[in-house]
Design an enzyme around this catalytic site. Sequence first.
Site, PDB file in Angstrom:
ATOM      1  N   VAL A 108      20.935 -28.211   5.977  1.00  0.00           N
ATOM      2  CA  VAL A 108      20.396 -27.838   7.307  1.00  0.00           C
ATOM      3  C   VAL A 108      20.662 -28.594   8.607  1.00  0.00           C
ATOM      4  CG1 VAL A 108      18.030 -27.309   8.067  1.00  0.00           C
ATOM      5  CG2 VAL A 108      18.372 -27.023   5.913  1.00  0.00           C
TER       6      VAL A 108
ATOM      7  N   GLU B  21       8.548 -24.597  13.010  1.00  0.00           N
ATOM      8  CA  GLU B  21       8.726 -23.406  12.428  1.00  0.00           C
ATOM      9  C   GLU B  21       9.794 -23.391  11.053  1.00  0.00           C
ATOM     10  OE1 GLU B  21       8.179 -19.966  14.057  1.00  0.00           O
ATOM     11  OE2 GLU B  21       8.589 -19.823  12.058  1.00  0.00           O
TER      12      GLU B  21
ATOM     13  N   GLY C  73      11.808 -20.897   6.083  1.00  0.00           N
ATOM     14  CA  GLY C  73      13.284 -20.823   6.573  1.00  0.00           C
ATOM     15  C   GLY C  73      13.412 -20.121   7.831  1.00  0.00           C
TER      16      GLY C  73
ATOM     17  N   GLY D  78      23.456 -23.350  -6.587  1.00  0.00           N
ATOM     18  CA  GLY D  78      22.770 -24.280  -5.524  1.00  0.00           C
ATOM     19  C   GLY D  78      21.344 -23.736  -4.964  1.00  0.00           C
TER      20      GLY D  78
ATOM     21  N   GLU E 256      17.507 -27.227  -7.421  1.00  0.00           N
ATOM     22  CA  GLU E 256      17.767 -28.324  -7.301  1.00  0.00           C
ATOM     23  C   GLU E 256      18.132 -28.800  -8.843  1.00  0.00           C
ATOM     24  OE1 GLU E 256      16.784 -31.037  -4.721  1.00  0.00           O
ATOM     25  OE2 GLU E 256      16.339 -29.465  -3.098  1.00  0.00           O
TER      26      GLU E 256
ATOM     27  N   ASP F 104       6.362 -26.546  -3.731  1.00  0.00           N
ATOM     28  CA  ASP F 104       6.908 -26.061  -2.327  1.00  0.00           C
ATOM     29  C   ASP F 104       6.056 -24.884  -1.752  1.00  0.00           C
ATOM     30  OD1 ASP F 104       9.587 -25.954  -0.595  1.00  0.00           O
ATOM     31  OD2 ASP F 104       9.136 -23.758  -1.381  1.00  0.00           O
TER      32      ASP F 104
ATOM     33  N   LYS G 115       3.805 -24.877   1.799  1.00  0.00           N
ATOM     34  CA  LYS G 115       3.890 -23.732   2.900  1.00  0.00           C
ATOM     35  C   LYS G 115       2.404 -22.861   3.022  1.00  0.00           C
ATOM     36  CE  LYS G 115       9.031 -23.160   1.829  1.00  0.00           C
ATOM     37  NZ  LYS G 115       9.637 -22.505   0.887  1.00  0.00           N
TER      38      LYS G 115
ATOM     39  N   GLY H 113      18.820 -22.065   3.512  1.00  0.00           N
ATOM     40  CA  GLY H 113      20.126 -22.157   3.915  1.00  0.00           C
ATOM     41  C   GLY H 113      20.348 -22.720   5.141  1.00  0.00           C
TER      42      GLY H 113
HETATM   43  N1  HSE Z   1      13.417 -24.692  -1.886  1.00  0.00           N
HETATM   44  C1  HSE Z   1      12.835 -23.860  -1.031  1.00  0.00           C
HETATM   45  C2  HSE Z   1      13.098 -22.603  -1.623  1.00  0.00           C
HETATM   46  C3  HSE Z   1      13.444 -23.789   0.245  1.00  0.00           C
HETATM   47  O1  HSE Z   1      13.669 -22.040  -2.739  1.00  0.00           O
HETATM   48  O2  HSE Z   1      12.576 -21.583  -0.897  1.00  0.00           O
HETATM   49  C4  HSE Z   1      12.999 -24.741   1.107  1.00  0.00           C
HETATM   50  O3  HSE Z   1      11.772 -24.670   1.141  1.00  0.00           O
END
Ligand code: HSE
Length: 427
Positions: free
Chosen positions: A15, A130, A135, A188, A191, A202, A206, A303
Amino acid sequence: MLKKAGVAILGLGVVGGGTYQILTEKREYFKKTQGVDITVEAVLELNKERALSLGVEESKIAGSIEEVVSNPNVDIVVEVIGGTGVAKTFVTKALMSGKTVVTSNKELFAKYWPELEAEAKKMNAGLFFEASCVGGVPIIRTLQDGMQANKVLSIKGIINGTTNYILTKMANEGSSYEEALKEAQRLGYAEFNPTADVEGFDATYKLSILSSLAFNKKICIENVYREGITKVTKEDIAQGKEMGYTLKLLGIGKDTEKGVEVRVHPTFVKNDNPLASVNDSFNAVHLVGDAVGEIMLYGRGAGALPTGSAIVSDVIFAAKHDEYFYACFENNTKGNKETKFVSDFTSKYYIRLTVLDAAGVLAKIAGVFAKNDLSISEVKQVAGTDGKAQVVIVTHISKESAVKKAIEKLASLEEVIEVNSTIRIED
Ligand code: HSE
């Protein structure tokens, strides 16, 4: 008049690299279209070769965070390191030095937003995030600057691309969870240690940030119910497909008269729901506002360039403004005492059981549902081998507590070999 701003980028990974590329390649474009001249004045990156290979001048590679925050040419610090270790230390140091911070770090922000915001306010510095949610999809600015006329009633989204890739692959190719995860790792998306994505952490970070903004109330991570996708089976995905459903990991937030409901879990949506056709690693967020009605944003949630796009939009916004705005709700680590949460939410449920294929079994199962005040909307039986059968039951809207009780009872019946799965359905 052309405004000038100097940027430092902390971390030149995927990023950070994308952000550097956009800022340097589009400098002239931003001068013309935005009236801002943004220059990268410093980078902090341990891998010097990586920085040089991106075209960073050697003199701009800083040796320490102190060097970055004491640089008078740096106005805005972009943090794209991730995690809550050095990232937190560096962001705090930047804010304490009066630098505006732009971050893509959802974990840092979801966990430490109140203290970071307090520091930013004290120093009259900006704090922008943001890129922390979904993303490249401009959901934060939509909530902050596009929806003010509304009371946001609900926010539902596919807010994790890795799990969406895995679920799409399982649905389209009949892969097992393990096979799809391996492929996601090879490409990719996932992880090496996929826990944060596949266990829903995650998405929880959010949803905590997004629902706080949507409902103008602090929604802490602890308030969000979380369930990941590790127990999802290809059998349920296939079965759901036959019944007209697509399985997604949804982040769901609702602000109802009974209270706020916030949850992340695998969810069946009807095939004609717009979220059902959001595939692969794409993300989407569906909002309902009381004035505007429905809105849906769709795009890449991760990305180099998509996330870089969100970061640069914050950098440009910060460069154009001299005064900053912060959360409009009481932003503390415990949330507001007056906020009520719905603990026993309601939903439709899909329940798959393996049972003995014998007379009276279905009646006995139906009895358990009736006893728990659960109304059945659909039943499907698939004959199996060895005197066993698969039964799928879909309920009408029911209370979670009643479903749990019924499942416990079902599991104790001699006729029920296994309760294979329970999946919530969102209309
Ligand atoms: N690992 C996250 C996803 C991207 O797969 O959406 C960054 O938050």
